[in-house]
Scaffold this active site. Structure first.
Site, PDB file in Angstrom:
ATOM      1  N   PRO A 270      -5.666   7.922   5.889  1.00 12.94           N
ATOM      2  CA  PRO A 270      -4.553   8.788   5.476  1.00 12.94           C
ATOM      3  C   PRO A 270      -3.338   8.010   4.994  1.00 12.94           C
ATOM      4  O   PRO A 270      -2.519   8.544   4.256  1.00 12.94           O
ATOM      5  CB  PRO A 270      -4.235   9.571   6.748  1.00 12.94           C
ATOM      6  CG  PRO A 270      -4.747   8.714   7.865  1.00 12.94           C
ATOM      7  CD  PRO A 270      -5.950   8.010   7.320  1.00 12.94           C
TER       8      PRO A 270
ATOM      9  N   HIS B 126      12.419  -8.395  -7.201  1.00 13.91           N
ATOM     10  CA  HIS B 126      11.509  -7.299  -6.856  1.00 13.91           C
ATOM     11  C   HIS B 126      11.848  -6.057  -7.675  1.00 13.91           C
ATOM     12  O   HIS B 126      12.994  -5.606  -7.671  1.00 13.91           O
ATOM     13  CB  HIS B 126      11.607  -6.965  -5.357  1.00 13.91           C
ATOM     14  CG  HIS B 126      10.596  -5.947  -4.932  1.00 13.91           C
ATOM     15  ND1 HIS B 126      10.882  -4.892  -4.103  1.00 13.91           N
ATOM     16  CD2 HIS B 126       9.286  -5.821  -5.237  1.00 13.91           C
ATOM     17  CE1 HIS B 126       9.799  -4.163  -3.903  1.00 13.91           C
ATOM     18  NE2 HIS B 126       8.811  -4.704  -4.586  1.00 13.91           N
ATOM     19  N   HIS B 127      10.867  -5.545  -8.396  1.00 11.55           N
ATOM     20  CA  HIS B 127      11.011  -4.301  -9.153  1.00 11.55           C
ATOM     21  C   HIS B 127      10.000  -3.277  -8.652  1.00 11.55           C
ATOM     22  O   HIS B 127       8.886  -3.212  -9.149  1.00 11.55           O
ATOM     23  CB  HIS B 127      10.764  -4.537 -10.651  1.00 11.55           C
ATOM     24  CG  HIS B 127      11.827  -5.326 -11.339  1.00 11.55           C
ATOM     25  ND1 HIS B 127      11.645  -5.902 -12.570  1.00 11.55           N
ATOM     26  CD2 HIS B 127      13.100  -5.634 -10.961  1.00 11.55           C
ATOM     27  CE1 HIS B 127      12.767  -6.528 -12.931  1.00 11.55           C
ATOM     28  NE2 HIS B 127      13.654  -6.385 -11.971  1.00 11.55           N
ATOM     29  N   GLU B 128      10.374  -2.519  -7.636  1.00 11.46           N
ATOM     30  CA  GLU B 128       9.531  -1.390  -7.232  1.00 11.46           C
ATOM     31  C   GLU B 128       9.848  -0.251  -8.200  1.00 11.46           C
ATOM     32  O   GLU B 128      10.995   0.194  -8.282  1.00 11.46           O
ATOM     33  CB  GLU B 128       9.832  -0.991  -5.783  1.00 11.46           C
ATOM     34  CG  GLU B 128       9.137   0.273  -5.325  1.00 11.46           C
ATOM     35  CD  GLU B 128       7.621   0.199  -5.459  1.00 11.46           C
ATOM     36  OE1 GLU B 128       7.002  -0.609  -4.753  1.00 11.46           O
ATOM     37  OE2 GLU B 128       7.055   0.957  -6.280  1.00 11.46           O
TER      38      GLU B 128
ATOM     39  N   HIS C  64       2.052  -5.362  -7.980  1.00 11.61           N
ATOM     40  CA  HIS C  64       1.449  -4.630  -6.857  1.00 11.61           C
ATOM     41  C   HIS C  64       1.095  -3.214  -7.313  1.00 11.61           C
ATOM     42  O   HIS C  64       1.789  -2.631  -8.138  1.00 11.61           O
ATOM     43  CB  HIS C  64       2.408  -4.580  -5.666  1.00 11.61           C
ATOM     44  CG  HIS C  64       2.304  -5.807  -4.816  1.00 11.61           C
ATOM     45  ND1 HIS C  64       2.086  -5.771  -3.466  1.00 11.61           N
ATOM     46  CD2 HIS C  64       2.344  -7.113  -5.153  1.00 11.61           C
ATOM     47  CE1 HIS C  64       2.017  -7.006  -3.000  1.00 11.61           C
ATOM     48  NE2 HIS C  64       2.182  -7.847  -4.001  1.00 11.61           N
ATOM     49  N   GLU C  65      -0.004  -2.717  -6.757  1.00 10.11           N
ATOM     50  CA  GLU C  65      -0.557  -1.396  -7.112  1.00 10.11           C
ATOM     51  C   GLU C  65      -0.877  -1.226  -8.603  1.00 10.11           C
ATOM     52  O   GLU C  65      -0.762  -0.127  -9.134  1.00 10.11           O
ATOM     53  CB  GLU C  65       0.370  -0.245  -6.662  1.00 10.11           C
ATOM     54  CG  GLU C  65       0.578  -0.142  -5.174  1.00 10.11           C
ATOM     55  CD  GLU C  65       1.739  -0.999  -4.686  1.00 10.11           C
ATOM     56  OE1 GLU C  65       2.668  -1.241  -5.450  1.00 10.11           O
ATOM     57  OE2 GLU C  65       1.708  -1.440  -3.518  1.00 10.11           O
TER      58      GLU C  65
ATOM     59  N   GLU D   9      -1.710  -7.479  -6.639  1.00  7.62           N
ATOM     60  CA  GLU D   9      -2.191  -7.018  -5.333  1.00  7.62           C
ATOM     61  C   GLU D   9      -3.500  -6.272  -5.616  1.00  7.62           C
ATOM     62  O   GLU D   9      -4.569  -6.856  -5.501  1.00  7.62           O
ATOM     63  CB  GLU D   9      -1.155  -6.140  -4.660  1.00  7.62           C
ATOM     64  CG  GLU D   9      -1.583  -5.733  -3.259  1.00  7.62           C
ATOM     65  CD  GLU D   9      -0.710  -4.637  -2.699  1.00  7.62           C
ATOM     66  OE1 GLU D   9      -0.376  -4.710  -1.521  1.00  7.62           O
ATOM     67  OE2 GLU D   9      -0.369  -3.691  -3.433  1.00  7.62           O
TER      68      GLU D   9
ATOM     69  N   GLU E 191      -0.632  -6.311   4.426  1.00  6.94           N
ATOM     70  CA  GLU E 191       0.314  -5.282   4.876  1.00  6.94           C
ATOM     71  C   GLU E 191      -0.362  -4.152   5.655  1.00  6.94           C
ATOM     72  O   GLU E 191       0.258  -3.540   6.512  1.00  6.94           O
ATOM     73  CB  GLU E 191       1.092  -4.719   3.685  1.00  6.94           C
ATOM     74  CG  GLU E 191       0.212  -4.015   2.661  1.00  6.94           C
ATOM     75  CD  GLU E 191       0.996  -3.565   1.418  1.00  6.94           C
ATOM     76  OE1 GLU E 191       1.917  -4.269   1.008  1.00  6.94           O
ATOM     77  OE2 GLU E 191       0.666  -2.499   0.872  1.00  6.94           O
TER      78      GLU E 191
HETATM   79  C1  NOJ Z   1       3.856  -1.879  -1.398  1.00  6.64           C
HETATM   80  C2  NOJ Z   1       3.676  -3.324  -1.675  1.00  6.64           C
HETATM   81  O1  NOJ Z   1       2.336  -3.710  -1.533  1.00  6.64           O
HETATM   82  C3  NOJ Z   1       4.555  -4.101  -0.728  1.00  6.64           C
HETATM   83  O2  NOJ Z   1       4.326  -5.480  -0.865  1.00  6.64           O
HETATM   84  C4  NOJ Z   1       5.988  -3.722  -0.982  1.00  6.64           C
HETATM   85  O3  NOJ Z   1       6.780  -4.361  -0.027  1.00  6.64           O
HETATM   86  C5  NOJ Z   1       6.198  -2.219  -0.877  1.00  6.64           C
HETATM   87  N1  NOJ Z   1       5.239  -1.531  -1.648  1.00  6.64           N
HETATM   88  C6  NOJ Z   1       7.587  -1.806  -1.338  1.00  6.64           C
HETATM   89  O4  NOJ Z   1       7.715  -2.051  -2.708  1.00  6.64           O
HETATM   90 CA    CA Z   2       0.369  -2.249  -1.819  1.00  7.41          CA
END
Ligand code: NOJ
Ligand code: CA
Length: 698
Positions: A203, A407-409, A477-478, A496, A502
């Site tokens: 989940p 970091h660019h989320e 990532h993702e 990733e 994580e």
């Molecule tokens: C998921 C990423 O895998 C992780 O490394 C990151 O810290 C978080 N998202 C926030 O962006």
């Molecule tokens: Ca991730």
């Protein structure tokens, strides 16, 4: 460098009559171990079959397409029957090339090519080419839509590629899904795959779009009953959706399931166009699968001419402390981790221990409402929180010789990111950042697109191109799972695109066999930002409410730096965890992230892997050995060492009483003199490992 490229044969078969009997065109690998037949059936259907050491590995399997017009309603006559062979070409190629970074300094590319040119039997006939490249350890094939009058702009409704296996093989799989690849791997026979049982029992994977119970993702690792290892994936995924595989549980035919777009179409193409390569790697040795270079060889050479700014990087980060509950990404919580004083502490530690960089997450405004609200505009990538002093930290990091990783989320809002990119990268350059970690947590905006569909595949490549223009290194990532594009864009150091460390912090965690599977699955396409190096396994140490544990020993964490090949490696734990074990931490400090050579010594997916690698331009080797939940005794011959030299080996082993469940932090470090005649016994605890550094004695 040995270069040889010549046409072996060229055959023009121009035929205006319908095919009356089945035709077979044959191609073998340079040493003959792998053989592929292209078959055109009596009905003009294109198929292929393949053999390894004369045993069938792929039974006759379908090829082709169903297409329709983009600007109009016309559905074309399917490109999977009534075809004629117009021309057949074969050629051979044997050359080597030097990657910018990787598991060896020189890569051999030795293969034979078979190109089949097909045409429909009608007045408005469409044309399709199928190209096979056959190597000694497998083959790849792709489709080409040549420039042609009757097919210009078109939609792929269906790709008819299938992989008809000759038995109920053992499979190492994750569920087919259009949005996530962060599932734990399962091991079952093909007939026992139940993908939905995995999607429903995980989940914590918040954004997922499972396909059905019988569909899995690639890279798919298989083992036949008679001990042949087969890996199915793709190479050079550009301008096309990713491929999942649907298993027919009675015939063991696997059919391509392309990730659709928001309205259900698979791909929008304009001729001339090519698809990604479908890859099948095969050997009777599991170690050959890990060593295979087919996927890289099927990608285009680097488009970046000056690569001097691309630097393999070892880093730490203001990161794990958010996973263990010590700090937060957001500011409102009052526990904001990315504050100037805290970042300076990490810079000090990283500098003292000679790390290249630190990652800082949660530095920019927006984290109060980043996830779950599916907002289009969350982050702008240039506005720091008030307690994060960009200029001061730039100067401080510079004075300590440490880089800060940006970091660019994106929070899944890819279109927003595309609009901001130039501004964001200019900001990075202004403040001395030369690497960025991107992230795509959340549903993709624009709505309805999937992480692994054509639109997003193009987005990730666009980010790689754009960062390259700014001389910025990239860690995504993702994103969609990698397919070897790091050869073309060597600034794209890692992705990733899989279940990393994580998950140990917020789920049931990764199984002890996890790390023995990932190199055979996710990592076939390219390096993973897995983030190894956790020393404090019991997370209740940080937060009494946490029940999670990391399911390995410390020695196994160290070994991962060698077993997982990546030019971007993190020491993921907190400085205080390393302070307590500085002697073990020494291995992480010493280990290389770029290599002259690699030897895959022994491996069995799901059970164990032992790898030795020689550091780039140094006379130093590193060995990593890992095992699953079973303790393991083995020996390794150091015959890869220089015959005329003595070396000092420092062995970071599990202590006698180490065990992932009861005593994960017990290790012992010994130092001995070794040479190329040495045979070293290794003793690995349950979910344990062994890491060795071997330095030549002057
Ligand atoms: C998921 C990423 O895998 C992780 O490394 C990151 O810290 C978080 N998202 C926030 O962006
Ligand atoms: Ca991730």
């Amino acid at each position: 460098m040995f270069t040889k490229k010549f046409i072996l044969a060229s055959l023009v078969v121009l035929s205006f009559f319908s095919a009356i009997s089945q035709q077979i065109k044959f191609v073998a690998s340079p040493n003959g171990n792998v053989k592929v037949n292209f078959i055109l059936t009596e009905k003009g259907e294109p198929q292929y079959e393949a053999f390894y050491k004369n045993k069938p590995i792929i039974l006759p399997s379908s090829l082709g397409f169903e297409l329709k017009e983009i600007f109009g309603d016309k559905i074309f006559q399917p490109l999977n029957k009534n075809l004629l062979i117009v021309r057949v070409d074969t050629s051979s190629y044997n050359e080597s090339w030097q990657p910018v970074w990787g598991d060896r300094k020189e890569i051999a590319d030795n293969h034979h090519t078979l190109t089949i040119k097909l045409k429909q039997q009608s007045s408005d006939a469409l044309e399709l080419n199928i190209v096979f490249k056959v190597f000694d350890d497998g083959f790849g094939f792709r489709y080409e839509f040549p420039k042609q009058p009757n097919l210009t702009h078109f939609i792929v409704i269906e790709e008819n590629t299938s992989f008809h296996l000759n038995g109920n093989h053992k499979a190492f799989w994750i569920p087919g899904d259009f949005d996530s690849n962060e599932y734990p791997p399962s091991i079952t026979n093909l007939s026992d795959v139940d993908a939905l049982s995995i999607t429903s029992t995980n989940p914590e994977i918040a954004v997922k779009t499972p396909v059905n119970a019988n569909t899995v993702q690639t890279p798919l690792m298989l083992k036949t009953a008679d001990g042949i290892y087969i890996n199915i994936h793709e190479a050079a995924l550009v301008n096309y959706p990713a491929m999942n595989l649907e298993i027919n549980k009675s015939s063991y035919n696997l059919s391509a399931v392309l990730v659709p777009d928001a309205v259900g179409n698979k791909a929008y193409l304009q001729a001339p166009a090519t698809t990604p390569w479908r890859t099948i790697i095969v050997s009777d040795k599991a170690t050959d699968i890990l060593a295979s270079k087919i996927i890289l060889n099927l990608n285009e050479p680097s488009v970046i001419k000056n690569t001097s700014w691309i630097k393999p990087t070892k880093f730490m980060g203001v990161w794990w402390e958010m996973f263990i509950g010590k700090g937060t990404w957001d500011y409102a919580s009052g526990k904001h981790a990315a504050n100037t004083a805290n970042v300076k502490k990490y810079i000090d530690f990283a500098s003292k221990h000679k790390f290249d960089a630190i990652l800082v997450e949660g530095w920019n405004v927006g984290w109060e409402d980043w996830f779950g609200q599916w907002k289009e505009k969350v982050f702008d990538f240039v506005t720091p929180y008030p307690d994060f002093n960009v200029k001061e930290l730039q100067q401080y990091a510079k004075s300590k010789n440490v880089k800060i990783i940006m970091h660019h989320e994106t929070s899944g809002s890819a279109s927003n990111y595309e609009r901001q990119m130039d501004t964001a990268y200019r900001f990075m350059k202004q403040f001395g950042y030369d690497a960025v970690k991107t992230g795509y947590v959340g549903k993709i905006i624009p709505r309805g697109e999937h992480h692994d569909g054509q639109t997003m595949v193009n987005h990730y490549v666009h980010v790689a191109q754009k960062t390259a223009q700014f001389q910025i290194m990239l860690d995504a990532h993702e994103p969609v799972r990698p397919t070897g594009l790091q050869r073309t864009y060597p600034n794209w150091l890692a992705c990733e695109a899989g279940r990393g460390m994580e998950f140990n912090a917020f789920s049931k965690g990764n199984n002890p066999n996890h790390e023995t599977i990932m190199p055979f699955t996710r990592m076939m396409g390219g390096p993973m930002d897995f983030t190894p190096g956790i020393f404090q396994m019991d997370l209740s140490y940080w937060d009494k409410t946490k029940t999670q544990k990391v399911h390995t020993t410390i020695a196994k964490q160290l070994a991962l730096y060698v077993v997982f090949c990546s030019p971007l490696q993190m020491a993921a734990d907190l400085p205080e965890s390393y302070e307590k074990h500085l002697d073990a931490f020494q291995f992480i400090k010493d280990v290389a992230v770029d290599w002259d050579d690699s030897k895959y010594l022994e491996a069995e997916p799901g059970e164990y892997i032992t790898t030795a690698r020689k550091a780039k331009k140094k006379d130093t080797w590193f060995v990593g050995a890992i095992t699953n939940e079973k303790a393991r005794q083995t020996t390794i011959a150091l015959n890869f060492l220089d015959k005329n030299k003595k070396y000092k080996a420092t062995i970071y082993a599990d202590a006698k009483d180490a065990d992932w469940q009861t005593n994960p932090q017990a290790y012992q470090i010994t130092t001995i003199t070794v040479d190329s005649n040495t045979v070293l016994p290794l003793s690995l605890a349950a979910s344990g490992g062994c890491a060795i550094s071997i330095v030549s004695i002057k």
